[in-house]
Design a protein around this motif. Structure first.
Motif, PDB file in Angstrom:
ATOM      1  N   GLU A  59     -98.457  64.139 -20.158  1.00  0.00           N
ATOM      2  CA  GLU A  59     -99.773  64.344 -20.774  1.00  0.00           C
ATOM      3  C   GLU A  59    -100.572  63.050 -20.840  1.00  0.00           C
ATOM      4  O   GLU A  59    -100.044  61.999 -21.180  1.00  0.00           O
ATOM      5  N   PHE A  60    -101.874  63.158 -20.521  1.00  0.00           N
ATOM      6  CA  PHE A  60    -102.815  62.037 -20.571  1.00  0.00           C
ATOM      7  C   PHE A  60    -104.023  62.518 -21.368  1.00  0.00           C
ATOM      8  O   PHE A  60    -104.725  63.429 -20.942  1.00  0.00           O
ATOM      9  N   ARG A  61    -104.265  61.889 -22.523  1.00  0.00           N
ATOM     10  CA  ARG A  61    -105.325  62.345 -23.413  1.00  0.00           C
ATOM     11  C   ARG A  61    -106.358  61.243 -23.606  1.00  0.00           C
ATOM     12  O   ARG A  61    -106.016  60.089 -23.812  1.00  0.00           O
ATOM     13  N   ASP A  62    -107.641  61.637 -23.568  1.00  0.00           N
ATOM     14  CA  ASP A  62    -108.714  60.656 -23.727  1.00  0.00           C
ATOM     15  C   ASP A  62    -110.025  61.385 -23.977  1.00  0.00           C
ATOM     16  O   ASP A  62    -110.183  62.545 -23.588  1.00  0.00           O
ATOM     17  N   ASP A  63    -110.972  60.697 -24.593  1.00  0.00           N
ATOM     18  CA  ASP A  63    -112.321  61.243 -24.721  1.00  0.00           C
ATOM     19  C   ASP A  63    -113.085  61.132 -23.407  1.00  0.00           C
ATOM     20  O   ASP A  63    -114.088  61.810 -23.211  1.00  0.00           O
ATOM     21  N   LEU A  73     -95.852  70.922 -10.066  1.00  0.00           N
ATOM     22  CA  LEU A  73     -96.136  72.347  -9.994  1.00  0.00           C
ATOM     23  C   LEU A  73     -97.616  72.641 -10.235  1.00  0.00           C
ATOM     24  O   LEU A  73     -98.212  73.469  -9.564  1.00  0.00           O
ATOM     25  N   ALA A  74     -98.205  71.938 -11.201  1.00  0.00           N
ATOM     26  CA  ALA A  74     -99.592  72.228 -11.568  1.00  0.00           C
ATOM     27  C   ALA A  74    -100.176  71.055 -12.338  1.00  0.00           C
ATOM     28  O   ALA A  74     -99.461  70.212 -12.859  1.00  0.00           O
ATOM     29  N   ILE A  75    -101.494  71.044 -12.374  1.00  0.00           N
ATOM     30  CA  ILE A  75    -102.230  70.114 -13.224  1.00  0.00           C
ATOM     31  C   ILE A  75    -103.097  70.977 -14.121  1.00  0.00           C
ATOM     32  O   ILE A  75    -103.836  71.838 -13.654  1.00  0.00           O
ATOM     33  N   HIS A  76    -102.971  70.772 -15.412  1.00  0.00           N
ATOM     34  CA  HIS A  76    -103.669  71.591 -16.395  1.00  0.00           C
ATOM     35  C   HIS A  76    -104.646  70.719 -17.184  1.00  0.00           C
ATOM     36  O   HIS A  76    -104.271  69.648 -17.656  1.00  0.00           O
ATOM     37  N   LEU A  77    -105.866  71.190 -17.303  1.00  0.00           N
ATOM     38  CA  LEU A  77    -106.876  70.489 -18.088  1.00  0.00           C
ATOM     39  C   LEU A  77    -107.235  71.342 -19.298  1.00  0.00           C
ATOM     40  O   LEU A  77    -107.551  72.523 -19.172  1.00  0.00           O
ATOM     41  N   PRO A  88    -108.413  63.028 -29.251  1.00  0.00           N
ATOM     42  CA  PRO A  88    -109.057  62.832 -27.945  1.00  0.00           C
ATOM     43  C   PRO A  88    -109.476  64.201 -27.393  1.00  0.00           C
ATOM     44  O   PRO A  88    -108.738  65.173 -27.530  1.00  0.00           O
ATOM     45  N   TYR A  89    -110.656  64.275 -26.804  1.00  0.00           N
ATOM     46  CA  TYR A  89    -111.199  65.566 -26.381  1.00  0.00           C
ATOM     47  C   TYR A  89    -110.443  66.154 -25.196  1.00  0.00           C
ATOM     48  O   TYR A  89    -110.100  67.331 -25.182  1.00  0.00           O
ATOM     49  N   TYR A  90    -110.177  65.359 -24.157  1.00  0.00           N
ATOM     50  CA  TYR A  90    -109.550  65.873 -22.943  1.00  0.00           C
ATOM     51  C   TYR A  90    -108.037  65.709 -22.988  1.00  0.00           C
ATOM     52  O   TYR A  90    -107.514  64.712 -23.477  1.00  0.00           O
ATOM     53  N   ASP A  91    -107.351  66.712 -22.456  1.00  0.00           N
ATOM     54  CA  ASP A  91    -105.895  66.715 -22.381  1.00  0.00           C
ATOM     55  C   ASP A  91    -105.515  67.132 -20.957  1.00  0.00           C
ATOM     56  O   ASP A  91    -105.616  68.308 -20.604  1.00  0.00           O
ATOM     57  N   VAL A  92    -105.124  66.156 -20.141  1.00  0.00           N
ATOM     58  CA  VAL A  92    -104.716  66.403 -18.759  1.00  0.00           C
ATOM     59  C   VAL A  92    -103.196  66.434 -18.737  1.00  0.00           C
ATOM     60  O   VAL A  92    -102.546  65.491 -19.176  1.00  0.00           O
ATOM     61  N   LYS A  93    -102.614  67.538 -18.243  1.00  0.00           N
ATOM     62  CA  LYS A  93    -101.163  67.658 -18.159  1.00  0.00           C
ATOM     63  C   LYS A  93    -100.767  67.875 -16.702  1.00  0.00           C
ATOM     64  O   LYS A  93    -101.311  68.743 -16.025  1.00  0.00           O
ATOM     65  N   VAL A  94     -99.792  67.077 -16.252  1.00  0.00           N
ATOM     66  CA  VAL A  94     -99.232  67.210 -14.913  1.00  0.00           C
ATOM     67  C   VAL A  94     -97.830  67.783 -15.101  1.00  0.00           C
ATOM     68  O   VAL A  94     -96.981  67.146 -15.729  1.00  0.00           O
ATOM     69  N   LEU A  95     -97.583  69.008 -14.601  1.00  0.00           N
ATOM     70  CA  LEU A  95     -96.286  69.648 -14.768  1.00  0.00           C
ATOM     71  C   LEU A  95     -95.357  69.196 -13.650  1.00  0.00           C
ATOM     72  O   LEU A  95     -95.558  69.536 -12.485  1.00  0.00           O
ATOM     73  N   CYS A  96     -94.349  68.402 -14.010  1.00  0.00           N
ATOM     74  CA  CYS A  96     -93.448  67.756 -13.053  1.00  0.00           C
ATOM     75  C   CYS A  96     -92.044  68.334 -13.150  1.00  0.00           C
ATOM     76  O   CYS A  96     -91.577  68.683 -14.238  1.00  0.00           O
ATOM     77  N   ASN A  97     -91.356  68.374 -12.015  1.00  0.00           N
ATOM     78  CA  ASN A  97     -89.972  68.819 -11.951  1.00  0.00           C
ATOM     79  C   ASN A  97     -89.106  67.897 -12.789  1.00  0.00           C
ATOM     80  O   ASN A  97     -89.113  66.684 -12.606  1.00  0.00           O
ATOM     81  N   GLU A  98     -88.326  68.485 -13.711  1.00  0.00           N
ATOM     82  CA  GLU A  98     -87.505  67.665 -14.608  1.00  0.00           C
ATOM     83  C   GLU A  98     -86.420  66.902 -13.860  1.00  0.00           C
ATOM     84  O   GLU A  98     -86.014  65.826 -14.278  1.00  0.00           O
ATOM     85  N   GLU A  99     -85.948  67.424 -12.726  1.00  0.00           N
ATOM     86  CA  GLU A  99     -84.939  66.693 -11.948  1.00  0.00           C
ATOM     87  C   GLU A  99     -85.529  65.413 -11.359  1.00  0.00           C
ATOM     88  O   GLU A  99     -84.845  64.395 -11.279  1.00  0.00           O
ATOM     89  N   ASP A 100     -86.787  65.464 -10.934  1.00  0.00           N
ATOM     90  CA  ASP A 100     -87.437  64.257 -10.438  1.00  0.00           C
ATOM     91  C   ASP A 100     -87.582  63.231 -11.556  1.00  0.00           C
ATOM     92  O   ASP A 100     -87.321  62.046 -11.368  1.00  0.00           O
ATOM     93  N   LEU A 101     -87.991  63.689 -12.753  1.00  0.00           N
ATOM     94  CA  LEU A 101     -88.171  62.785 -13.882  1.00  0.00           C
ATOM     95  C   LEU A 101     -86.839  62.193 -14.342  1.00  0.00           C
ATOM     96  O   LEU A 101     -86.801  61.104 -14.907  1.00  0.00           O
ATOM     97  N   ALA A 102     -85.750  62.914 -14.088  1.00  0.00           N
ATOM     98  CA  ALA A 102     -84.417  62.411 -14.447  1.00  0.00           C
ATOM     99  C   ALA A 102     -83.844  61.500 -13.375  1.00  0.00           C
ATOM    100  O   ALA A 102     -82.793  60.903 -13.576  1.00  0.00           O
ATOM    101  N   GLY A 103     -84.499  61.408 -12.217  1.00  0.00           N
ATOM    102  CA  GLY A 103     -84.030  60.520 -11.158  1.00  0.00           C
ATOM    103  C   GLY A 103     -82.975  61.114 -10.258  1.00  0.00           C
ATOM    104  O   GLY A 103     -82.236  60.382  -9.590  1.00  0.00           O
ATOM    105  N   VAL A 104     -82.862  62.442 -10.177  1.00  0.00           N
ATOM    106  CA  VAL A 104     -81.845  63.088  -9.339  1.00  0.00           C
ATOM    107  C   VAL A 104     -81.935  62.638  -7.877  1.00  0.00           C
ATOM    108  O   VAL A 104     -80.904  62.297  -7.285  1.00  0.00           O
ATOM    109  N   PRO A 105     -83.130  62.582  -7.252  1.00  0.00           N
ATOM    110  CA  PRO A 105     -83.166  62.120  -5.864  1.00  0.00           C
ATOM    111  C   PRO A 105     -82.611  60.711  -5.681  1.00  0.00           C
ATOM    112  O   PRO A 105     -81.962  60.404  -4.673  1.00  0.00           O
ATOM    113  N   ILE A 106     -82.822  59.835  -6.660  1.00  0.00           N
ATOM    114  CA  ILE A 106     -82.286  58.470  -6.588  1.00  0.00           C
ATOM    115  C   ILE A 106     -80.768  58.519  -6.661  1.00  0.00           C
ATOM    116  O   ILE A 106     -80.066  57.862  -5.875  1.00  0.00           O
TER     117      ILE A 106
END
Length: 106
Positions: free
Chosen positions: A38-42, A69-73, A82-100
């Motif tokens: 999540e990235f939040r800002d005015d 998977l998706a980007i949600h505004l 903060p007015y805007y809330d940008v969410k990038v839905l990412c694969n949890e295995e990538d965030l855990a470093g499985v490919p590494i």
């Protein structure tokens, strides 16, 4: 069929310790199967720029494109938020470093 077990080093939230963290105090990685980062800002361009910067850093760390998977505004009209809330839905295995871990296990 040969099954390999791969050991992952994860923090308490299930993320790889080396994963770059979103840089702003209003930004965060949330906890669901496809985990929103999540990235939040005015200022929408500022939130999108931080999102793009983080995606570049995370992909460089991962060594391959991040599975998104998706980007949600959304917006938040509550006073003091903060007015805007940008969410990038990412694969949890990538965030855990499985490919590494897979690359390092070979």
């Amino acid at each position: 069929m040969n099954e390999e077990t791969i050991q992952l080093e994860l923090d308490d939230s299930g993320l790889a310790p080396g994963l770059p963290a979103p840089s702003h105090s209003r930004d965060q990685v949330q906890d669901v199967p496809y985990r929103p980062v999540e990235f939040r800002d005015d200022d929408l361009p500022a939130a999108l720029e931080r999102c793009a910067r983080w995606l570049r850093q995370a992909q460089e760390w991962l060594g391959e494109p991040l599975d998104v998977l998706a980007i949600h505004l959304d917006y938040d009209e509550r006073q003091g938020s903060p007015y805007y809330d940008v969410k990038v839905l990412c694969n949890e295995e990538d965030l855990a470093g499985v490919p590494i871990a897979l690359r390092n296990s070979k």
